[in-house]
Write a protein that holds these residues in place. Sequence first.
Motif, mmCIF file in Angstrom:
data_model
loop_
_atom_site.group_PDB
_atom_site.id
_atom_site.type_symbol
_atom_site.label_atom_id
_atom_site.label_comp_id
_atom_site.label_asym_id
_atom_site.label_seq_id
_atom_site.Cartn_x
_atom_site.Cartn_y
_atom_site.Cartn_z
ATOM 1 N N ILE A 33 0.847 -1.189 0.000
ATOM 2 C CA ILE A 33 0.000 0.000 0.000
ATOM 3 C C ILE A 33 0.882 1.238 0.000
ATOM 4 O O ILE A 33 1.808 1.355 0.791
ATOM 5 N N GLU A 34 0.579 2.127 -0.941
ATOM 6 C CA GLU A 34 1.300 3.391 -0.951
ATOM 7 C C GLU A 34 0.927 4.150 0.309
ATOM 8 O O GLU A 34 -0.215 4.119 0.741
ATOM 9 N N THR A 35 1.866 4.775 0.914
ATOM 10 C CA THR A 35 1.553 5.569 2.107
ATOM 11 C C THR A 35 1.677 7.038 1.771
ATOM 12 O O THR A 35 2.475 7.429 0.918
ATOM 13 N N PRO A 36 0.872 7.882 2.417
ATOM 14 C CA PRO A 36 0.933 9.313 2.114
ATOM 15 C C PRO A 36 2.318 9.872 2.411
ATOM 16 O O PRO A 36 3.034 9.372 3.277
ATOM 17 N N VAL A 37 2.653 10.899 1.695
ATOM 18 C CA VAL A 37 3.924 11.566 1.929
ATOM 19 C C VAL A 37 3.843 12.302 3.260
ATOM 20 O O VAL A 37 2.977 13.146 3.464
ATOM 21 N N GLU A 38 4.718 11.908 4.190
ATOM 22 C CA GLU A 38 4.708 12.537 5.506
ATOM 23 C C GLU A 38 5.267 13.954 5.404
ATOM 24 O O GLU A 38 6.234 14.209 4.701
ATOM 25 N N THR A 39 4.646 14.870 6.106
ATOM 26 C CA THR A 39 5.128 16.245 6.123
ATOM 27 C C THR A 39 5.262 16.699 7.571
ATOM 28 O O THR A 39 4.658 16.130 8.480
ATOM 29 N N THR A 40 6.016 17.726 7.765
ATOM 30 C CA THR A 40 6.224 18.238 9.121
ATOM 31 C C THR A 40 4.979 18.929 9.656
ATOM 32 O O THR A 40 4.873 19.188 10.849
ATOM 33 N N THR A 41 4.032 19.249 8.755
ATOM 34 C CA THR A 41 2.818 19.924 9.200
ATOM 35 C C THR A 41 1.713 18.944 9.554
ATOM 36 O O THR A 41 0.647 19.354 10.004
ATOM 37 N N MET A 42 1.955 17.644 9.349
ATOM 38 C CA MET A 42 0.950 16.630 9.611
ATOM 39 C C MET A 42 1.322 15.792 10.835
ATOM 40 O O MET A 42 2.471 15.401 11.008
ATOM 41 N N ASN A 43 0.305 15.531 11.665
ATOM 42 C CA ASN A 43 0.479 14.683 12.830
ATOM 43 C C ASN A 43 -0.369 13.437 12.612
ATOM 44 O O ASN A 43 -1.598 13.516 12.588
ATOM 45 N N LYS A 44 0.291 12.268 12.423
ATOM 46 C CA LYS A 44 -0.448 11.042 12.115
ATOM 47 C C LYS A 44 -1.143 10.507 13.362
ATOM 48 O O LYS A 44 -0.519 10.252 14.384
ATOM 49 N N LEU A 45 -2.464 10.349 13.253
ATOM 50 C CA LEU A 45 -3.231 9.778 14.354
ATOM 51 C C LEU A 45 -3.212 8.259 14.322
ATOM 52 O O LEU A 45 -3.238 7.607 15.369
ATOM 53 N N GLY A 46 -3.215 7.670 13.115
ATOM 54 C CA GLY A 46 -3.205 6.216 13.009
ATOM 55 C C GLY A 46 -3.791 5.772 11.691
ATOM 56 O O GLY A 46 -3.963 6.576 10.767
ATOM 57 N N GLU A 47 -4.089 4.480 11.588
ATOM 58 C CA GLU A 47 -4.639 3.916 10.361
ATOM 59 C C GLU A 47 -5.647 2.822 10.701
ATOM 60 O O GLU A 47 -5.544 2.191 11.766
ATOM 61 N N VAL A 48 -6.612 2.624 9.823
ATOM 62 C CA VAL A 48 -7.670 1.651 10.097
ATOM 63 C C VAL A 48 -8.258 1.179 8.764
ATOM 64 O O VAL A 48 -8.283 1.933 7.784
ATOM 65 N N TYR A 49 -8.698 -0.086 8.712
ATOM 66 C CA TYR A 49 -9.358 -0.608 7.521
ATOM 67 C C TYR A 49 -10.827 -0.213 7.550
ATOM 68 O O TYR A 49 -11.480 -0.297 8.593
ATOM 69 N N ILE A 50 -11.333 0.217 6.415
ATOM 70 C CA ILE A 50 -12.766 0.499 6.280
ATOM 71 C C ILE A 50 -13.392 -0.738 5.647
ATOM 72 O O ILE A 50 -13.350 -0.927 4.421
#
Length: 279
Positions: A33-50
Motif C-alpha cells: 500500500i502506498e503511504t501518504p507523503v509525511e510532512t512536518t505539518t501533519m500529525n499522524k493519528l493512526g490507520e484503520v481498515y474500512i
Amino acid sequence: MKLSYKIIALSAATVLTFSCKKKETKIETPTPIETPVETTTMNKLGEVYIQGANAKAFIYTTSTLQTGYNEIYVALFDSTDGSSLSTGHFDILPIMDMGTMQHSSPVENTEDTVVTNGYFKTAVIFSMAGTASQWFLNLNFHNHKNQKFGAAKFGVNVAASSPSKFKSTVVAADNNASIFITLLNPLKPEVGINDFEIVLHKKNSMMEFLPIDDYTVEIEPTMPSMGHGSPNNVNPVITEKGHYKGKVNFTMSGLWQIKIKLSKNGTALSDTQYFEITI
C-alpha cells in the motif's frame, strides 16, 4: 528403439520445462500500500481498515486534538492492490461514548468527491475533553472505484484547550437553544490588527448540530490589567456555514479578553461568553 528413447526423453524435458515456466507465472509479488507523503505539518493519528469498501484509511491532523476546532485529513488506499483512492463520498461522525449515553459534536465534512492533495478533509469541533470518556471517529466511505460502502471506528484522544477555544451557552431568547461558539482565529496573535474568526452551531439533537447563519455578532476586546479596550475592530459577519469573520486590534502585549455579543433580528441573545488571548 534408441530413437524412441530420445523422443520420450525430449518430450519429458519439454513437459518439465513447460511445468517450470507455468509455476513461475504463479508467483505473485504483493503490491504494498502506498503511504501518504509525511510532512512536518501533519500529525499522524493512526490507520484503520474500512471494512466493506476495500479501503485503508491513514488519518492525520495538523496539531494535537483538543476541544474546539480540529482539521482532520484522511488518505484512502485500496486494500487489495495498494493504489490510492482519489474519488468517493467520505464523511466522519464524531461520537463521545460515555458508557450510559452517547452524543456527537459539530462536524464539517467536505462535499467534494475528489481528494485535494491526496486527502479528504474534515473538521471536527470537539465539545469536551476525553479524559473520563472516549471519543471515536466513525469513518464512512463510498468507494467510487468499486461502488462499495464501508465503515470503520477509530478511537482518538482529545485534550482540553487552554485557554479554552470552545464555549457553550443556552440562549433563552432563542427558544432555549444550546449554542456552541468556537474560536478559529487568530492562530498566532500579534500586536496590531489580526484576523478574527468564530464559528457558531446550534444543537438540534444529541447527534446533530446545525451551523448558525442568521445571528449578528459583535466583539468587545478589553485588556483587564490595563482597564482599556482597543479601536478599529471590525465585527465579524457571516461568510459561510456558521463562520463569522472580522478583525480584532491588540494595541499592546499581555492578556486580552474578547467578549462575544450575540443577537438575532435586533434581539439581544447572549453577552456572557468571552475568549482569552495572550500576546
